[in-house]
Scaffold this motif. Structure first.
Motif, PDB file in Angstrom:
ATOM      1  N   LEU A 187       0.744   7.043  -5.433  1.00 64.36           N
ATOM      2  CA  LEU A 187      -0.066   6.198  -4.561  1.00 64.36           C
ATOM      3  C   LEU A 187       0.799   5.172  -3.835  1.00 64.36           C
ATOM      4  CD1 LEU A 187      -2.744   5.070  -3.476  1.00 64.36           C
ATOM      5  CD2 LEU A 187      -2.950   3.755  -5.593  1.00 64.36           C
ATOM      6  N   LEU A 188       1.721   4.535  -4.560  1.00 67.47           N
ATOM      7  CA  LEU A 188       2.593   3.535  -3.941  1.00 67.47           C
ATOM      8  C   LEU A 188       3.438   4.150  -2.831  1.00 67.47           C
ATOM      9  CD1 LEU A 188       3.836   1.500  -7.043  1.00 67.47           C
ATOM     10  CD2 LEU A 188       2.235   0.755  -5.284  1.00 67.47           C
ATOM     11  N   ASP A 189       3.967   5.346  -3.092  1.00 68.69           N
ATOM     12  CA  ASP A 189       4.791   6.011  -2.085  1.00 68.69           C
ATOM     13  C   ASP A 189       3.978   6.301  -0.826  1.00 68.69           C
ATOM     14  OD1 ASP A 189       6.913   5.933  -3.847  1.00 68.69           O
ATOM     15  OD2 ASP A 189       6.690   8.019  -4.505  1.00 68.69           O
ATOM     16  N   VAL A 190       2.751   6.784  -1.007  1.00 70.05           N
ATOM     17  CA  VAL A 190       1.906   7.117   0.140  1.00 70.05           C
ATOM     18  C   VAL A 190       1.478   5.858   0.877  1.00 70.05           C
ATOM     19  CG1 VAL A 190      -0.327   8.094   0.814  1.00 70.05           C
ATOM     20  CG2 VAL A 190       1.135   9.326  -0.783  1.00 70.05           C
ATOM     21  N   LEU A 191       1.138   4.806   0.141  1.00 69.71           N
ATOM     22  CA  LEU A 191       0.781   3.547   0.791  1.00 69.71           C
ATOM     23  C   LEU A 191       1.924   3.035   1.665  1.00 69.71           C
ATOM     24  CD1 LEU A 191      -1.189   1.503  -1.908  1.00 69.71           C
ATOM     25  CD2 LEU A 191      -1.977   2.069   0.399  1.00 69.71           C
ATOM     26  N   ASP A 192       3.145   3.148   1.167  1.00 73.67           N
ATOM     27  CA  ASP A 192       4.300   2.718   1.949  1.00 73.67           C
ATOM     28  C   ASP A 192       4.405   3.516   3.245  1.00 73.67           C
ATOM     29  OD1 ASP A 192       5.017   0.800   0.123  1.00 73.67           O
ATOM     30  OD2 ASP A 192       6.514   2.044  -0.894  1.00 73.67           O
ATOM     31  N   VAL A 193       4.185   4.834   3.153  1.00 74.40           N
ATOM     32  CA  VAL A 193       4.268   5.686   4.338  1.00 74.40           C
ATOM     33  C   VAL A 193       3.164   5.338   5.327  1.00 74.40           C
ATOM     34  CG1 VAL A 193       4.018   8.053   5.178  1.00 74.40           C
ATOM     35  CG2 VAL A 193       5.411   7.598   3.153  1.00 74.40           C
ATOM     36  N   VAL A 194       1.932   5.223   4.816  1.00 76.69           N
ATOM     37  CA  VAL A 194       0.782   4.968   5.684  1.00 76.69           C
ATOM     38  C   VAL A 194       0.910   3.623   6.381  1.00 76.69           C
ATOM     39  CG1 VAL A 194      -1.708   4.523   5.684  1.00 76.69           C
ATOM     40  CG2 VAL A 194      -0.792   6.467   4.420  1.00 76.69           C
ATOM     41  N   GLN A 195       1.253   2.602   5.634  1.00 78.09           N
ATOM     42  CA  GLN A 195       1.337   1.272   6.230  1.00 78.09           C
ATOM     43  C   GLN A 195       2.583   1.103   7.091  1.00 78.09           C
ATOM     44  OE1 GLN A 195       0.554  -1.098   2.489  1.00 78.09           O
ATOM     45  NE2 GLN A 195      -1.181  -1.823   3.703  1.00 78.09           N
ATOM     46  N   GLY A 196       3.617   1.867   6.763  1.00 80.23           N
ATOM     47  CA  GLY A 196       4.839   1.766   7.559  1.00 80.23           C
ATOM     48  C   GLY A 196       4.740   2.496   8.880  1.00 80.23           C
ATOM     49  N   THR A 197       4.012   3.625   8.892  1.00 74.69           N
ATOM     50  CA  THR A 197       3.907   4.439  10.104  1.00 74.69           C
ATOM     51  C   THR A 197       2.564   4.297  10.810  1.00 74.69           C
ATOM     52  OG1 THR A 197       3.015   6.366   8.922  1.00 74.69           O
ATOM     53  CG2 THR A 197       5.427   6.130   9.023  1.00 74.69           C
ATOM     54  N   GLN A 198       1.570   3.742  10.094  1.00 68.34           N
ATOM     55  CA  GLN A 198       0.195   3.653  10.589  1.00 68.34           C
ATOM     56  C   GLN A 198      -0.396   5.046  10.844  1.00 68.34           C
ATOM     57  OE1 GLN A 198      -1.914   0.658  11.076  1.00 68.34           O
ATOM     58  NE2 GLN A 198      -0.345   0.179   9.541  1.00 68.34           N
TER      59      GLN A 198
ATOM     60  N   ARG B  21      -7.654   5.369  -6.416  1.00 69.58           N
ATOM     61  CA  ARG B  21      -6.860   5.544  -5.202  1.00 69.58           C
ATOM     62  C   ARG B  21      -7.680   5.203  -3.957  1.00 69.58           C
ATOM     63  NH1 ARG B  21      -3.373  11.052  -6.816  1.00 69.58           N
ATOM     64  NH2 ARG B  21      -1.791   9.912  -8.029  1.00 69.58           N
ATOM     65  N   ILE B  22      -8.945   5.570  -3.957  1.00 72.65           N
ATOM     66  CA  ILE B  22      -9.810   5.232  -2.824  1.00 72.65           C
ATOM     67  C   ILE B  22      -9.962   3.721  -2.722  1.00 72.65           C
ATOM     68  CG2 ILE B  22     -12.247   5.295  -2.101  1.00 72.65           C
ATOM     69  CD1 ILE B  22     -12.173   8.293  -2.915  1.00 72.65           C
ATOM     70  N   GLN B  23     -10.119   3.051  -3.856  1.00 77.84           N
ATOM     71  CA  GLN B  23     -10.185   1.586  -3.844  1.00 77.84           C
ATOM     72  C   GLN B  23      -8.897   0.983  -3.280  1.00 77.84           C
ATOM     73  OE1 GLN B  23     -11.272   0.866  -8.079  1.00 77.84           O
ATOM     74  NE2 GLN B  23     -12.915  -0.360  -7.225  1.00 77.84           N
ATOM     75  N   ALA B  24      -7.759   1.551  -3.671  1.00 76.50           N
ATOM     76  CA  ALA B  24      -6.474   1.006  -3.232  1.00 76.50           C
ATOM     77  C   ALA B  24      -6.280   1.190  -1.728  1.00 76.50           C
ATOM     78  CB  ALA B  24      -5.340   1.675  -4.000  1.00 76.50           C
ATOM     79  N   PHE B  25      -6.621   2.360  -1.197  1.00 76.06           N
ATOM     80  CA  PHE B  25      -6.490   2.578   0.247  1.00 76.06           C
ATOM     81  C   PHE B  25      -7.425   1.640   1.025  1.00 76.06           C
ATOM     82  CE2 PHE B  25      -4.928   7.028  -0.804  1.00 76.06           C
ATOM     83  CZ  PHE B  25      -3.631   6.792  -0.358  1.00 76.06           C
ATOM     84  N   ALA B  26      -8.654   1.520   0.553  1.00 83.78           N
ATOM     85  CA  ALA B  26      -9.608   0.634   1.226  1.00 83.78           C
ATOM     86  C   ALA B  26      -9.141  -0.810   1.161  1.00 83.78           C
ATOM     87  CB  ALA B  26     -10.989   0.774   0.590  1.00 83.78           C
ATOM     88  N   GLY B  27      -8.625  -1.221   0.006  1.00 80.95           N
ATOM     89  CA  GLY B  27      -8.128  -2.585  -0.149  1.00 80.95           C
ATOM     90  C   GLY B  27      -6.941  -2.866   0.760  1.00 80.95           C
ATOM     91  N   ALA B  28      -6.054  -1.871   0.915  1.00 77.49           N
ATOM     92  CA  ALA B  28      -4.894  -2.044   1.788  1.00 77.49           C
ATOM     93  C   ALA B  28      -5.338  -2.232   3.238  1.00 77.49           C
ATOM     94  CB  ALA B  28      -3.970  -0.833   1.669  1.00 77.49           C
ATOM     95  N   ALA B  29      -6.317  -1.429   3.673  1.00 75.13           N
ATOM     96  CA  ALA B  29      -6.815  -1.563   5.050  1.00 75.13           C
ATOM     97  C   ALA B  29      -7.519  -2.901   5.252  1.00 75.13           C
ATOM     98  CB  ALA B  29      -7.775  -0.411   5.359  1.00 75.13           C
ATOM     99  N   SER B  30      -8.280  -3.320   4.249  1.00 74.45           N
ATOM    100  CA  SER B  30      -8.994  -4.595   4.338  1.00 74.45           C
ATOM    101  C   SER B  30      -8.014  -5.762   4.419  1.00 74.45           C
ATOM    102  CB  SER B  30      -9.916  -4.756   3.125  1.00 74.45           C
ATOM    103  OG  SER B  30     -10.635  -5.969   3.186  1.00 74.45           O
ATOM    104  N   LEU B  31      -6.958  -5.707   3.627  1.00 76.77           N
ATOM    105  CA  LEU B  31      -5.953  -6.769   3.647  1.00 76.77           C
ATOM    106  C   LEU B  31      -5.221  -6.798   4.985  1.00 76.77           C
ATOM    107  CD1 LEU B  31      -4.463  -9.012   2.147  1.00 76.77           C
ATOM    108  CD2 LEU B  31      -2.913  -7.280   1.215  1.00 76.77           C
ATOM    109  N   GLU B  32      -4.892  -5.625   5.510  1.00 74.94           N
ATOM    110  CA  GLU B  32      -4.243  -5.562   6.821  1.00 74.94           C
ATOM    111  C   GLU B  32      -5.117  -6.214   7.891  1.00 74.94           C
ATOM    112  OE1 GLU B  32      -2.763  -1.895   8.337  1.00 74.94           O
ATOM    113  OE2 GLU B  32      -1.967  -1.266   6.401  1.00 74.94           O
ATOM    114  N   LEU B  33      -6.412  -5.901   7.847  1.00 74.69           N
ATOM    115  CA  LEU B  33      -7.329  -6.449   8.847  1.00 74.69           C
ATOM    116  C   LEU B  33      -7.433  -7.969   8.730  1.00 74.69           C
ATOM    117  CD1 LEU B  33      -9.270  -5.806  11.143  1.00 74.69           C
ATOM    118  CD2 LEU B  33     -11.083  -5.523   9.438  1.00 74.69           C
ATOM    119  N   ALA B  34      -7.405  -8.460   7.495  1.00 75.34           N
ATOM    120  CA  ALA B  34      -7.465  -9.909   7.288  1.00 75.34           C
ATOM    121  C   ALA B  34      -6.213 -10.598   7.836  1.00 75.34           C
ATOM    122  CB  ALA B  34      -7.629 -10.217   5.807  1.00 75.34           C
TER     123      ALA B  34
END
Length: 367
Positions: free
Chosen positions: A63-74, A96-109
């Protein structure tokens, strides 16, 4: 003069035997942070406060590896692939769904109007992707609870939209309990009737009868601060623990019910050593001991145990939990606070101080 000499003698005696009595009674002697006698969590290999990961309760390197890719490349494709390969059974998909949603929510904030663009692209470019729909529904739930006052018009509008997306996600992934688990937070916020809630809960139980995350979410609905009572929550938790299969962490659910109803100000002498608390803690300790060590919900239970064990002054047992969860704080009770890492660090420092005040050291603590 004799009285003065007597008082001086008593003061000197107290100075000599006071620290000894504190150690005998298991107390913690407060010292300045720079003192050589100060308990130092660093000596146990614990992470520094700024290094603690607030996104998840325990490690999930994929999950951490994918989050890094997603947030780094959008780009959302890696997140979609990870969720597509995550089994519907069990708890990992939900986390994992909670983590992806939380990452998007934090980015938006952090970047209003711009952050989390990868989630918007995911939904626009692949509207039939079940993972994207589930993440979107959870994102809306988190947005409602974080950005709007409960009960306000904005709050209800966002949750109504979340309910619609939950329905879409359920249609895209038959047999997946996650869309219905996401809807539990909607049910709490919108105030489902008992009949509506029971219908929703039946769908979850049919798909994942031993899902601890779902039970914790349902417990909130039954709690005194929402749509039930302390008695309702305790009955729900006790019934779930009683029917828990061998090795299931559902046996720890009564401890979550106790946590849900902690008094705002503890005016009861020895509350944390009461029979109710002790019984719930022992049940959770038993569940932790019996569970698979790779159970993805194990860290959730350990985090909550730390809170109770520290307040109960069961220092050694608290330390045994800490060495197994340190580094991650994305779980109750810490996430209920404005600064989860700070709250966790305070309890960790208390555990270390209490452990050392009673003769413990890094050498006596098995990992």
């Amino acid at each position: 003069m004799e009285i003065l000499l007597f008082l001086l003698a008593m003061c000197m005696l107290a100075a000599v035997i006071g620290p000894w009595l504190m150690r005998r009674r298991g107390g913690i002697r407060q010292v300045a942070p720079g003192s050589p006698d100060a308990a130092d969590p660093d000596t146990y290999g614990f992470a520094r406060q700024e290094e603690l990961d607030v996104r998840m309760p325990g490690p999930d390197q994929d999950l951490l590896d994918v989050l890094d890719v997603v947030q780094g490349t959008q780009q959302w494709q890696a997140a979609s692939q990870l969720l597509a390969g995550t089994p519907k059974e069990g708890e990992v998909r939900w986390q994992r769904i909670q983590a992806f949603a939380g990452a998007a929510s934090l980015e938006l904030a952090q970047q209003p109007g711009k952050g989390g663009s990868w989630l918007r692209a995911w939904r626009a470019e692949s509207p039939k992707d079940a993972g994207g729909a589930a993440v979107h529904a959870e994102f809306l739930v988190q947005q409602a609870w974080r950005s709007s006052a409960a009960g306000s018009d904005d709050f209800r509008i966002i949750l109504e939209e979340a309910r619609t997306v939950c329905g879409e996600a359920a249609l895209l992934a038959p047999g997946d309990p996650v869309p219905y688990i996401v809807e539990l937070a909607v049910a709490r916020g919108l105030g489902y009737t008992p009949e509506q809630f029971d219908q929703l809960w039946a769908k979850i139980i049919d798909r994942a009868p031993a899902h601890l995350g779902a039970h914790i979410a349902a417990l909130h609905f039954h709690s005194e601060r929402w749509h039930g009572s302390r008695k309702d929550a305790e009955a729900f938790a006790t019934a779930a623990a009683a029917r828990a299969p061998q090795g299931s962490l559902l046996a720890a659910l009564p401890l979550f019910a106790v946590y849900e109803h902690l008094p705002e100000v503890n005016l009861v002498q020895g509350f944390y050593r009461s029979q109710v608390v002790t019984k719930a803690v022992e049940g959770a300790m038993f569940a932790v001991h019996a569970a698979r060590q790779d159970d993805p919900m194990l860290a959730h239970v350990r985090h909550l145990l730390v809170l109770f064990l520290v307040h109960m002054e069961r220092w050694s047992e608290a330390m045994h939990q800490l060495v197994r969860i340190d580094g991650h704080v994305g779980a109750l009770p810490w996430t209920a606070e404005p600064d989860p890492a700070a709250q966790y660090t305070v309890h960790r420092a208390l555990a270390v101080a209490g452990y050392e005040a009673n003769g413990g050291s890094p050498a006596t603590l098995p990992h």
